[in-house]
Design an enzyme around this catalytic site. Structure first.
Site, short mmCIF file in Angstrom:
data_model
loop_
_atom_site.label_atom_id
_atom_site.label_comp_id
_atom_site.label_asym_id
_atom_site.label_seq_id
_atom_site.Cartn_x
_atom_site.Cartn_y
_atom_site.Cartn_z
N LYS A 11 0.83 -1.21 0.00
CA LYS A 11 0.00 0.00 0.00
C LYS A 11 0.87 1.27 0.00
O LYS A 11 2.09 1.21 0.22
CB LYS A 11 -0.93 -0.06 1.21
N TYR A 51 -12.66 -1.67 -3.03
CA TYR A 51 -13.09 -1.82 -1.64
C TYR A 51 -14.61 -1.66 -1.48
O TYR A 51 -15.08 -1.32 -0.39
CB TYR A 51 -12.35 -0.81 -0.76
N PHE A 59 -14.94 4.08 7.95
CA PHE A 59 -13.57 4.38 7.51
C PHE A 59 -13.43 4.43 5.99
O PHE A 59 -12.33 4.63 5.48
CB PHE A 59 -12.57 3.38 8.10
N ARG A 87 -2.33 -14.63 4.09
CA ARG A 87 -2.98 -13.92 5.21
C ARG A 87 -2.19 -14.16 6.51
O ARG A 87 -2.06 -13.25 7.33
CB ARG A 87 -4.44 -14.37 5.36
N THR A 93 -5.27 -7.43 10.65
CA THR A 93 -5.55 -6.12 10.05
C THR A 93 -4.95 -4.99 10.89
O THR A 93 -4.35 -4.05 10.36
CB THR A 93 -7.07 -5.92 9.91
N ARG A 104 2.72 -7.01 8.64
CA ARG A 104 2.06 -5.86 9.29
C ARG A 104 2.72 -5.52 10.63
O ARG A 104 2.85 -4.35 10.97
CB ARG A 104 0.57 -6.13 9.42
N ASN A 114 -1.93 0.01 6.98
CA ASN A 114 -1.38 -1.27 7.42
C ASN A 114 -0.52 -1.99 6.37
O ASN A 114 -0.41 -3.21 6.37
CB ASN A 114 -2.49 -2.17 7.96
N HIS A 117 -2.05 -5.45 1.45
CA HIS A 117 -3.35 -6.11 1.24
C HIS A 117 -3.11 -7.57 0.91
O HIS A 117 -2.14 -7.92 0.25
CB HIS A 117 -4.08 -5.45 0.06
N GLU A 128 -9.57 -9.74 -7.88
CA GLU A 128 -8.63 -8.64 -7.61
C GLU A 128 -7.43 -8.69 -8.54
O GLU A 128 -6.93 -7.65 -8.99
CB GLU A 128 -8.19 -8.70 -6.15
N1 UDP Z 1 -9.49 -0.49 7.64
C1 UDP Z 1 -9.55 0.68 8.39
N2 UDP Z 1 -10.19 0.68 9.60
C2 UDP Z 1 -10.78 -0.45 10.11
C3 UDP Z 1 -10.71 -1.63 9.36
C4 UDP Z 1 -10.07 -1.62 8.12
O1 UDP Z 1 -9.04 1.72 7.96
O2 UDP Z 1 -11.34 -0.39 11.22
C5 UDP Z 1 -8.81 -0.49 6.34
C6 UDP Z 1 -7.44 -1.18 6.41
O3 UDP Z 1 -6.56 -0.52 5.50
C7 UDP Z 1 -7.81 -2.57 5.92
C8 UDP Z 1 -8.85 -2.27 4.84
O4 UDP Z 1 -9.60 -1.20 5.40
O5 UDP Z 1 -6.69 -3.28 5.45
C9 UDP Z 1 -9.77 -3.42 4.51
O6 UDP Z 1 -10.36 -3.89 5.72
P1 UDP Z 1 -10.50 -5.46 5.99
O7 UDP Z 1 -11.36 -5.62 7.19
O8 UDP Z 1 -10.91 -6.15 4.72
O9 UDP Z 1 -9.00 -5.87 6.41
P2 UDP Z 1 -7.91 -6.75 5.65
O10 UDP Z 1 -8.62 -7.79 4.83
O11 UDP Z 1 -7.11 -5.79 4.81
O12 UDP Z 1 -7.09 -7.35 6.76
MG MG Z 2 -10.21 -7.70 3.56
#
Ligand code: UDP
Ligand code: MG
Length: 139
Positions: A11, A51, A59, A87, A93, A104, A114, A117, A128
């Site tokens: 990112k 997204y 957010f 993952r 996350t 992360r 973070n 992705h 994707e």
């Molecule tokens: N995100 C955020 N605040 C939150 C949760 C997620 O800003 O409370 C952002 C963060 O960059 C995250 C992305 O939104 O990676 C997508 O969220 P997701 O829950 O899908 O997390 P991921 O799959 O990336 O772990």
């Molecule tokens: Mg996700």
């Protein structure tokens, strides 16, 4: 478990901080084969589409702003059990909850910014990957 593919983006925060090389090295060292790779910048419309599943979340606006403020490194990765193993490699996350040694934990600043992705299913990995790459760009 069959060999399959996942999709990742390093990112804008990771790119800004100069972590491209270190993160790609960690991905390689963890047994993933890079089958597609590029530096690209998402438009607002791109990020809103990518997204879309989060478009009702509080957010969402900040997420779109963040993901479009500079280039990302997009990549398709191949490995046995790729989606789940990637993952695990990136960690939770929220970096505060991420396990030691995860990308992360090492490189993310906050739950929003973070660093990386990782697709959450085989189906989303295919969607994707196709969002960012044509078939001719995948090897
Ligand atoms: N995100 C955020 N605040 C939150 C949760 C997620 O800003 O409370 C952002 C963060 O960059 C995250 C992305 O939104 O990676 C997508 O969220 P997701 O829950 O899908 O997390 P991921 O799959 O990336 O772990
Ligand atoms: Mg996700």
């Amino acid at each position: 478990m069959a060999t399959n593919r996942t999709f990742t983006m390093l990112k804008p925060d990771a790119v800004e901080k100069g972590h491209i090389g270190a993160i790609l090295e960690k991905i390689n060292a963890s047994g993933f084969r890079i089958v597609a790779l590029k530096l690209t910048q998402m438009t607002k419309a791109d990020a809103e589409t990518f997204y879309a599943v989060h478009n009702e979340r509080p957010f969402f606006g900040e997420l779109v702003e963040y993901m479009t403020r500079g280039p990302v490194v997009a990549a398709v990765l191949e490995k046995e059990n790729a989606v789940e193993d990637f993952r695990t490699l990136i960690g939770a996350t929220n970096p505060a909850d991420a396990a030691d040694g995860t990308i992360r934990k090492l490189y993310a600043a906050s739950i929003g910014e973070n660093a990386v992705h990782g697709s959450d299913s085989d189906e989303n990995a295919a969607i994707e990957g196709a969002f960012h790459f044509s078939g001719r760009e995948m090897f």
